[in-house]
Design an enzyme around this catalytic site. Structure first.
Site, PDB file in Angstrom:
ATOM      1  CB  CYS A   1      -8.391  -7.395  12.450  1.00 15.83           C
ATOM      2  SG  CYS A   1      -7.825  -6.741  10.883  1.00 15.83           S
TER       3      CYS A   1
ATOM      4  CG  HIS B   1      -3.317  -5.948   3.931  1.00 13.17           C
ATOM      5  ND1 HIS B   1      -4.344  -5.188   3.428  1.00 13.17           N
ATOM      6  CD2 HIS B   1      -3.893  -6.790   4.821  1.00 13.17           C
ATOM      7  CE1 HIS B   1      -5.487  -5.551   3.982  1.00 13.17           C
ATOM      8  NE2 HIS B   1      -5.236  -6.525   4.837  1.00 13.17           N
TER       9      HIS B   1
ATOM     10  CD  GLU C   1      21.197 -18.617  11.046  1.00 13.86           C
ATOM     11  OE1 GLU C   1      21.512 -18.328  12.220  1.00 13.86           O
ATOM     12  OE2 GLU C   1      21.391 -19.754  10.547  1.00 13.86           O
TER      13      GLU C   1
ATOM     14  CG  HIS D   1      -6.599 -10.751   3.249  1.00 13.95           C
ATOM     15  ND1 HIS D   1      -7.915 -10.840   3.661  1.00 13.95           N
ATOM     16  CD2 HIS D   1      -6.071  -9.747   3.997  1.00 13.95           C
ATOM     17  CE1 HIS D   1      -8.161  -9.916   4.581  1.00 13.95           C
ATOM     18  NE2 HIS D   1      -7.054  -9.241   4.806  1.00 13.95           N
TER      19      HIS D   1
END
Length: 218
Positions: A83, A103, A125, A181
């Site tokens: 990532c 995930h 809310e 994903h």
């Protein structure tokens, strides 16, 4: 696992704490998901392909804003999170202080029940728990919260361009969903990112449950 106030500015202790918490929520099962925190000019990133609830302080990578490694983990067999380029996009474009990749089941289902490239929900809310972009202004209950959806790819790094485009196109968002994903969520600091991630997940769940009941949520 717990964390004290003295550890809150220690990225190597924060990452294991947060990953363990997210594991308990079902957001980083298997070796999925990711976590990154920026403290000053140092970015702390969890390793790739490991069970997130077992991460230790010595497993954390430290990089700079250009993605260059400053400190490697003790275990030389570990790899930086897949990532990483997506985290860097949020850091550079939004001055984020933390980025979470989840995930979670409901983030995935939210993309499945949504046609098109925008998840929308209103009159809930928990929308008030989401900030508008990089400002400190919260959404109102009756605002329509919009989260862009990008299409998944076979390799995580290949999402970088489409995530970058979504961040630029939606200046009020603090999250980008990836179809089938999960989701990327960021905030000004780790507490804000964690809080918003919990609010987003609640809203994804509400939408899924309302969809099952045939009740419009947007």
């Amino acid at each position: 696992m717990s964390i004290n106030i003295l550890d809150e500015e220690d990225g190597k202790k924060l990452i294991p704490y947060l990953c363990n918490h997210f594991y308990s929520l079902g957001w980083v099962s298997g070796t999925g998901g990711g976590m990154s925190v920026r403290i000053g000019d140092r970015i702390f990133i969890a390793p790739s392909g490991v069970q997130k609830e077992l991460i230790k302080s010595e497993d954390i990578f430290v990089i700079n804003g250009d993605g260059e490694t400053i400190e490697d983990p003790v275990n030389c067999n570990l790899k930086k999170s897949e990532c990483t380029p997506l985290f860097l996009a949020a850091y550079s474009l939004r001055s984020a202080g933390a980025v979470i990749h989840s995930h979670s089941l409901f983030s995935v289902l939210a993309t499945i029940i949504t046609n098109g490239s925008e998840f929308k929900i209103t009159k809930q809310e928990m929308i008030k728990g989401i900030k508008k972009g990089s400002s400190n202004v919260s959404h109102r209950y009756d605002d329509t919260l919009i989260v862009p959806i990008i299409e998944n790819t076979c390799f995580e790094c290949d999402l970088t361009e489409s995530l970058t485009e979504a961040i630029k196109k939606y200046p009020d968002t603090n999250a980008v969903l990836v179809r089938n994903h999960g989701v990327y969520i960021w905030g000004a600091n780790w507490k804000q990112a964690k809080s918003m991630a919990e609010c987003y997940d609640y809203l994804f769940k509400v939408a899924v449950e309302m969809k099952k009941l045939g009740i419009p949520y947007n």
